[in-house]
Design a protein around this motif. Structure first.
Motif, PDB file in Angstrom:
ATOM      1  N   LYS A 270       0.830  -1.201   0.000  1.00 54.26           N
ATOM      2  CA  LYS A 270       0.000   0.000   0.000  1.00 54.26           C
ATOM      3  C   LYS A 270       0.866   1.254   0.000  1.00 54.26           C
ATOM      4  O   LYS A 270       1.950   1.280   0.585  1.00 54.26           O
ATOM      5  CB  LYS A 270      -0.929   0.004   1.208  1.00 54.26           C
TER       6      LYS A 270
ATOM      7  N   TRP B 117       2.060  -4.167   8.920  1.00 55.50           N
ATOM      8  CA  TRP B 117       1.215  -5.340   9.171  1.00 55.50           C
ATOM      9  C   TRP B 117       1.185  -6.284   7.960  1.00 55.50           C
ATOM     10  O   TRP B 117       0.615  -7.358   8.034  1.00 55.50           O
ATOM     11  CB  TRP B 117      -0.195  -4.902   9.551  1.00 55.50           C
ATOM     12  N   ALA B 118       1.811  -5.841   6.845  1.00 55.39           N
ATOM     13  CA  ALA B 118       1.908  -6.720   5.671  1.00 55.39           C
ATOM     14  C   ALA B 118       3.172  -7.560   5.850  1.00 55.39           C
ATOM     15  O   ALA B 118       4.220  -7.314   5.238  1.00 55.39           O
ATOM     16  CB  ALA B 118       1.951  -5.885   4.407  1.00 55.39           C
TER      17      ALA B 118
ATOM     18  N   GLN C  97      -1.037 -12.984   9.942  1.00 49.77           N
ATOM     19  CA  GLN C  97      -1.456 -12.797   8.554  1.00 49.77           C
ATOM     20  C   GLN C  97      -0.188 -12.665   7.724  1.00 49.77           C
ATOM     21  O   GLN C  97       0.883 -12.471   8.288  1.00 49.77           O
ATOM     22  CB  GLN C  97      -2.275 -11.506   8.453  1.00 49.77           C
TER      23      GLN C  97
ATOM     24  N   ASN D 229     -11.435  -6.848   7.679  1.00 52.76           N
ATOM     25  CA  ASN D 229     -12.080  -6.703   8.980  1.00 52.76           C
ATOM     26  C   ASN D 229     -13.204  -5.715   8.694  1.00 52.76           C
ATOM     27  O   ASN D 229     -13.029  -4.513   8.863  1.00 52.76           O
ATOM     28  CB  ASN D 229     -11.090  -6.150  10.012  1.00 52.76           C
TER      29      ASN D 229
ATOM     30  N   LYS E  61     -13.263  -2.707   6.709  1.00 51.49           N
ATOM     31  CA  LYS E  61     -11.914  -2.411   6.223  1.00 51.49           C
ATOM     32  C   LYS E  61     -11.407  -3.537   5.330  1.00 51.49           C
ATOM     33  O   LYS E  61     -11.660  -4.713   5.590  1.00 51.49           O
ATOM     34  CB  LYS E  61     -10.971  -2.230   7.412  1.00 51.49           C
ATOM     35  N   LYS E  62     -10.674  -3.144   4.307  1.00 48.30           N
ATOM     36  CA  LYS E  62     -10.111  -4.141   3.380  1.00 48.30           C
ATOM     37  C   LYS E  62      -8.586  -4.078   3.469  1.00 48.30           C
ATOM     38  O   LYS E  62      -8.007  -2.997   3.425  1.00 48.30           O
ATOM     39  CB  LYS E  62     -10.542  -3.812   1.946  1.00 48.30           C
TER      40      LYS E  62
ATOM     41  N   GLN F 224      -5.919  -5.291   1.371  1.00 47.64           N
ATOM     42  CA  GLN F 224      -5.589  -5.906   0.086  1.00 47.64           C
ATOM     43  C   GLN F 224      -4.153  -6.403   0.011  1.00 47.64           C
ATOM     44  O   GLN F 224      -3.788  -7.111  -0.916  1.00 47.64           O
ATOM     45  CB  GLN F 224      -5.835  -4.892  -1.049  1.00 47.64           C
ATOM     46  N   ASP F 225      -3.320  -6.028   0.971  1.00 47.05           N
ATOM     47  CA  ASP F 225      -1.905  -6.409   0.934  1.00 47.05           C
ATOM     48  C   ASP F 225      -1.587  -7.629   1.803  1.00 47.05           C
ATOM     49  O   ASP F 225      -0.427  -7.978   1.972  1.00 47.05           O
ATOM     50  CB  ASP F 225      -1.028  -5.217   1.360  1.00 47.05           C
TER      51      ASP F 225
ATOM     52  N   ARG G 285       1.072  -7.550  21.731  1.00 48.77           N
ATOM     53  CA  ARG G 285      -0.188  -6.904  21.358  1.00 48.77           C
ATOM     54  C   ARG G 285      -0.689  -7.710  20.173  1.00 48.77           C
ATOM     55  O   ARG G 285       0.016  -7.853  19.162  1.00 48.77           O
ATOM     56  CB  ARG G 285       0.087  -5.443  21.003  1.00 48.77           C
TER      57      ARG G 285
ATOM     58  N   ASP H 123      -2.921  -8.556  17.068  1.00 48.88           N
ATOM     59  CA  ASP H 123      -3.712  -7.885  16.053  1.00 48.88           C
ATOM     60  C   ASP H 123      -4.935  -8.730  15.689  1.00 48.88           C
ATOM     61  O   ASP H 123      -4.808  -9.930  15.399  1.00 48.88           O
ATOM     62  CB  ASP H 123      -2.816  -7.720  14.817  1.00 48.88           C
TER      63      ASP H 123
ATOM     64  N   GLU I 241      -6.274  -6.866  20.518  1.00 45.73           N
ATOM     65  CA  GLU I 241      -6.741  -5.728  19.709  1.00 45.73           C
ATOM     66  C   GLU I 241      -7.986  -6.182  18.966  1.00 45.73           C
ATOM     67  O   GLU I 241      -7.964  -6.463  17.771  1.00 45.73           O
ATOM     68  CB  GLU I 241      -5.642  -5.280  18.735  1.00 45.73           C
TER      69      GLU I 241
ATOM     70  N   LYS J 171       1.186   4.485   9.131  1.00 45.52           N
ATOM     71  CA  LYS J 171       1.129   3.071   8.742  1.00 45.52           C
ATOM     72  C   LYS J 171       1.718   2.858   7.354  1.00 45.52           C
ATOM     73  O   LYS J 171       2.155   1.760   7.012  1.00 45.52           O
ATOM     74  CB  LYS J 171      -0.337   2.590   8.737  1.00 45.52           C
ATOM     75  N   PHE J 172       1.706   3.938   6.544  1.00 36.48           N
ATOM     76  CA  PHE J 172       2.159   3.784   5.157  1.00 36.48           C
ATOM     77  C   PHE J 172       3.347   4.691   4.818  1.00 36.48           C
ATOM     78  O   PHE J 172       3.767   4.749   3.677  1.00 36.48           O
ATOM     79  CB  PHE J 172       1.002   4.109   4.198  1.00 36.48           C
TER      80      PHE J 172
HETATM   81  O1  LIG Z   1      -8.416  -4.351  11.686  1.00 34.68           O
HETATM   82  P1  LIG Z   1      -8.096  -3.335  12.745  1.00 34.68           P
HETATM   83  O2  LIG Z   1      -8.825  -2.059  12.528  1.00 34.68           O
HETATM   84  O3  LIG Z   1      -8.323  -3.894  14.095  1.00 34.68           O
HETATM   85  O4  LIG Z   1      -6.548  -2.932  12.633  1.00 34.68           O
HETATM   86  C1  LIG Z   1      -5.410  -3.742  12.851  1.00 34.68           C
HETATM   87  O5  LIG Z   1      -5.221  -4.726  11.894  1.00 34.68           O
HETATM   88  C2  LIG Z   1      -5.039  -4.274  10.529  1.00 34.68           C
HETATM   89  C3  LIG Z   1      -4.645  -5.472   9.727  1.00 34.68           C
HETATM   90  O6  LIG Z   1      -3.477  -5.999  10.287  1.00 34.68           O
HETATM   91  C4  LIG Z   1      -3.992  -3.176  10.410  1.00 34.68           C
HETATM   92  O7  LIG Z   1      -4.178  -2.578   9.155  1.00 34.68           O
HETATM   93  C5  LIG Z   1      -3.024  -2.017   8.529  1.00 34.68           C
HETATM   94  O8  LIG Z   1      -2.307  -3.065   7.921  1.00 34.68           O
HETATM   95  C6  LIG Z   1      -2.950  -3.724   6.841  1.00 34.68           C
HETATM   96  C7  LIG Z   1      -2.039  -4.786   6.351  1.00 34.68           C
HETATM   97  O9  LIG Z   1      -0.849  -4.251   5.946  1.00 34.68           O
HETATM   98  C8  LIG Z   1      -3.303  -2.690   5.771  1.00 34.68           C
HETATM   99  O10 LIG Z   1      -3.975  -3.311   4.698  1.00 34.68           O
HETATM  100  C9  LIG Z   1      -4.196  -1.623   6.380  1.00 34.68           C
HETATM  101  O11 LIG Z   1      -4.504  -0.631   5.404  1.00 34.68           O
HETATM  102  C10 LIG Z   1      -3.478  -0.987   7.535  1.00 34.68           C
HETATM  103  O12 LIG Z   1      -4.315  -0.057   8.171  1.00 34.68           O
HETATM  104  C11 LIG Z   1      -4.205  -2.136  11.478  1.00 34.68           C
HETATM  105  O13 LIG Z   1      -3.206  -1.155  11.439  1.00 34.68           O
HETATM  106  C12 LIG Z   1      -4.211  -2.848  12.809  1.00 34.68           C
HETATM  107  O14 LIG Z   1      -4.245  -1.965  13.893  1.00 34.68           O
END
Ligand SMILES: O=P(O)(O)O[C@H]1O[C@H](CO)[C@@H](O[C@H]2O[C@H](CO)[C@@H](O)[C@H](O)[C@H]2O)[C@H](O)[C@H]1O
Length: 677
Positions: free
Chosen positions: A267, A284-285, A327, A355, A358-359, A361-362, A395, A397, A426, A536-537
């Motif tokens: 992303k 998180w990817a 993941q 979730n 939220k998507k 995609q990565d 923590r 995820d 979380e 995050k990005f």
């Molecule tokens: O799903 P939540 O809102 O509880 O958030 C947590 O998990 C997300 C997935 O791990 C994470 O999302 C971030 O990482 C994703 C994977 O790289 C990416 O696609 C999302 O855009 C990004 O926000 C989130 O940060 C984490 O707290």
């Protein structure tokens, strides 16, 4: 229910209710499948509903057994009239397997005294009542060898049997402190009944107590080159931030995933689906050719460098939490080594994670049902690996997207050798799942606090977490996260940041902030509830010192909040919170209290918090306090000192309060009271 007085009927039916009914024991987990929870140092309110047929007086006791098997007895005190609830508070002082039993009995002395006082004073059945009393005194005398007690009993016996005295004087002679103390030491009771034994799992203090600070290590020390590319911050540059974090009083640092980041579907800024060549991707990817969950991102350094970070944190009095995000980026080694751990669609592709809404995609989600055993063992291996490196807090995820029985198993397996390891859930999802994650072993959880902003919402929620769910669910009140920048913070200005931090730090023993909060970062990505240009990005180096130097930082306030927590043990408890009343619909009032017997000093600790939760106005109101909730009889005056401004006031039950959102929107008041003053 093991009742000592149970009698088997001819059909061998054994009573479940017991001779003296004992019901609704607290604390315990609903359904009683797992032990109730506590953390070392926690003061736990124990209670049960105890009652019996007829009018005889009853009493009760808590029998609390520590991990070494030693049992302490605490008398229970009756609750509000008509409720049949009985209570006491007790402190669990060490980690381990505790348990308790509630005991109930008929209080023969209290029953007699109650009846005798009424009848003898009215001249009814005087000699019968006196004879019954004398019998009880004889029982007391025969139960002790102490000369002092025998002499107290002898004096009472002489007066009670003295027919030359008036009935009122005869009964008055047994109403003295010395006799009451003798009876308290050797209670005159019968029909003693005991409840079932309730297990209580007490964990180390960090399981329920801590000030958390989240930051991205790659941003600390990151520098942009002229061509737009970045030199990432490393564990070693990030370690330089630790003393400042410790100086603000935080004692846990949480790092988003530290592992290699995938390239496929990486992303870009602001959650865009295409990354530029210099975009670092979401941490998180997880997973790339550099490794998966047991590797560190090469740009951050090596595992040895991470060890250095851990050691530096320890020097600063900080414990480090890492992210356990189960993941995978499509580039994760598991994707080729264990394709069976993912769900392959009929077209041969793997669906990305979500979730909703939220998507992600990565990343690919893991499918536990494809190879439960294989995944369980691999994840346990990874967790144990990081524990071996020195990590003691994870923590986790999105735990609610993985099976609960997996977590139950994993947390149990880890706790067998390392009961000190803390897992922080979380899960922002439905209550049943959040509560069940806590039930199966998560030590603490993110909460709905972020979205509870009005007075009524907060009153309800603070009551819920402190009183209703506290045997199971330990809250950690984060005020913001990289994913959560609430409307309250977006539009509430700087007062909103103070209000939320003050409530989080005082209402919950565990609280946290994500870095940038102290800089009042409040601009959201349009249409999203998270910061624009999200870390995050992107790399996001910040000049915290410059902001503090110009007075544009909340760091001094956060520091003060953590100092206040350190100085006031009442704030380091969960279950001692009581909501009070104010006449204004934005003035939230609550107190926290710890009696002297639990503070480790000779003084009690009482704190009253009043927050103007409307960040746009000045509010004036009268607050109405039930002072008994913090150890002061109704109608008495006491002194309160604002721990932020140091102003002092003389207060009573009803008090005028004015809070200006633009100066100090929150009073954090410490209570001083000397009896009779
Ligand atoms: O799903 P939540 O809102 O509880 O958030 C947590 O998990 C997300 C997935 O791990 C994470 O999302 C971030 O990482 C994703 C994977 O790289 C990416 O696609 C999302 O855009 C990004 O926000 C989130 O940060 C984490 O707290």
């Amino acid at each position: 229910m093991a009742a000592t007085t149970d009698v088997a009927t001819p059909t061998q039916y054994v009573s479940k209710i017991g001779r003296i009914p004992i019901r609704f024991l607290n604390p315990q987990q609903p359904e009683g499948r797992w032990p109730a929870k506590g953390f070392a140092g926690e003061v736990i309110p124990f209670s049960a509903t105890i009652f019996r047929e007829g009018h005889d007086q009853i009493g009760g006791a808590l029998l609390l057994t520590d991990p070494a098997g030693s049992t302490t007895r605490y008398p229970l005190h009756p609750g509000a009239p008509g409720t049949d609830s009985w209570h006491t508070d007790a402190q669990v002082t060490s980690a381990g397997a505790w348990s308790y039993v509630i005991e109930a009995f008929t209080d023969d002395w209290a029953t007699w005294l109650h009846n005798a006082e009424i009848k003898m004073r009215a001249g009814i059945d005087v000699e019968v009542m006196a004879a019954m009393g004398l019998e009880l005194l004889a029982r007391l005398a025969s139960s002790t060898r102490k000369a002092s007690v025998r002499s107290v009993v002898a004096t009472a016996t002489a007066s009670l049997s003295d027919t030359s005295l008036s009935p009122a004087d005869r009964i008055a002679a047994v109403e003295n402190t010395a006799l009451a103390e003798a009876i308290a030491a050797s209670p005159l009771v019968s029909l003693v009944t005991q409840s079932e034994r309730i297990p209580l799992r007490v964990e180390r203090p960090r399981a329920g107590l801590g000030s958390w600070y989240e930051f991205f290590p790659r941003s600390e020390g990151a520098k942009q080159r002229k061509d737009g590319s970045w030199v990432s911050g490393t564990f070693r540059t990030a370690a330089k931030r630790l003393p400042a974090v410790a100086d603000m009083g935080f004692d846990v640092v949480y790092l988003p995933p530290i592992h290699p980041i995938g390239r496929s579907f990486r992303k870009g800024p602001n959650n865009t689906l295409v990354a530029g060549p210099h975009d670092p991707g979401s941490p998180w990817a997880i997973g790339s050719a550099d490794g998966g969950h047991d590797a560190v991102h090469p740009e951050l350094g090596t595992v040895k460098d991470f060890g250095y970070f851990l050691a530096q944190a320890k020097k600063s009095g900080i414990e480090v939490a890492i992210d356990l995000a189960l993941q995978c980026s499509p580039d994760h080694p598991w994707v080729t080594e264990h394709p069976e751990w993912f769900t392959t669609l009929p077209d041969g592709s793997i669906a990305y994670a979500e979730n909703p809404p939220k998507k992600y995609q990565d990343i690919y989600p893991i499918n536990f049902d494809n190879d439960y055993e294989g995944l369980r063992q691999e994840i346990l291996r990874i967790v144990k690996y990081w524990i071996g490196v020195g990590v003691t807090i994870f923590r986790v995820d999105n735990p609610h997207t993985k099976p609960l029985d997996f977590w139950e198993w994993l947390l149990h397996e880890v706790a067998v050798d390392r009961p000190d390891v803390v897992f922080f859930a979380e899960a922002f999802t439905r209550p049943a799942m959040m509560q069940s994650l806590a039930a199966v072993g998560f030590q603490q959880s993110y909460t709905y606090f972020t979205w509870r902003n009005t007075k009524v919402e907060l009153e309800e929620y603070l009551h819920e977490v402190s009183k209703v769910t506290s045997a199971t669910f330990r809250p950690n009140f984060f005020v913001n996260t990289p994913d959560i920048l609430t409307e309250y913070l977006q539009f509430g200005g700087r007062p909103a940041y103070k209000v939320r931090a003050a409530i989080a730090a005082t209402a919950s023993p565990s609280w946290g902030v994500y870095s940038g909060y102290e800089l009042f970062e409040n601009v959201a990505r349009p249409g999203a509830e998270e910061n624009i240009d999200n870390e995050k990005f992107e790399f996001k180096p910040r000049d915290y010192a410059a902001a503090e130097a110009t007075g544009d930082s909340l760091a001094p306030y956060l520091r003060r909040l953590n100092e206040i927590r350190a100085q006031h043990p009442a704030l380091r408890q969960l279950r001692n919170l009581d909501v009070h009343w104010s006449d204004d619909d934005s003035m939230l009032v609550y107190s926290k209290y710890l009696p002297a017997r639990f503070t480790g000093t000779d003084t009690a600790d009482g704190i009253i918090v009043i927050a103007n939760v409307d960040p746009h106005s000045v509010r004036e109101t009268t607050v109405h306090l039930d002072t008994t909730r913090f150890g002061i009889p109704l109608g008495e005056e006491f002194t309160v000192t604002d721990l932020v401004t140091q102003s002092t006031y003389t207060w009573g039950g009803d008090n005028y309060v004015r809070l200006d959102a633009f100066t100090e929107p929150v009073h954090i008041l410490s209570v001083e009271y000397s009896k009779g003053s």
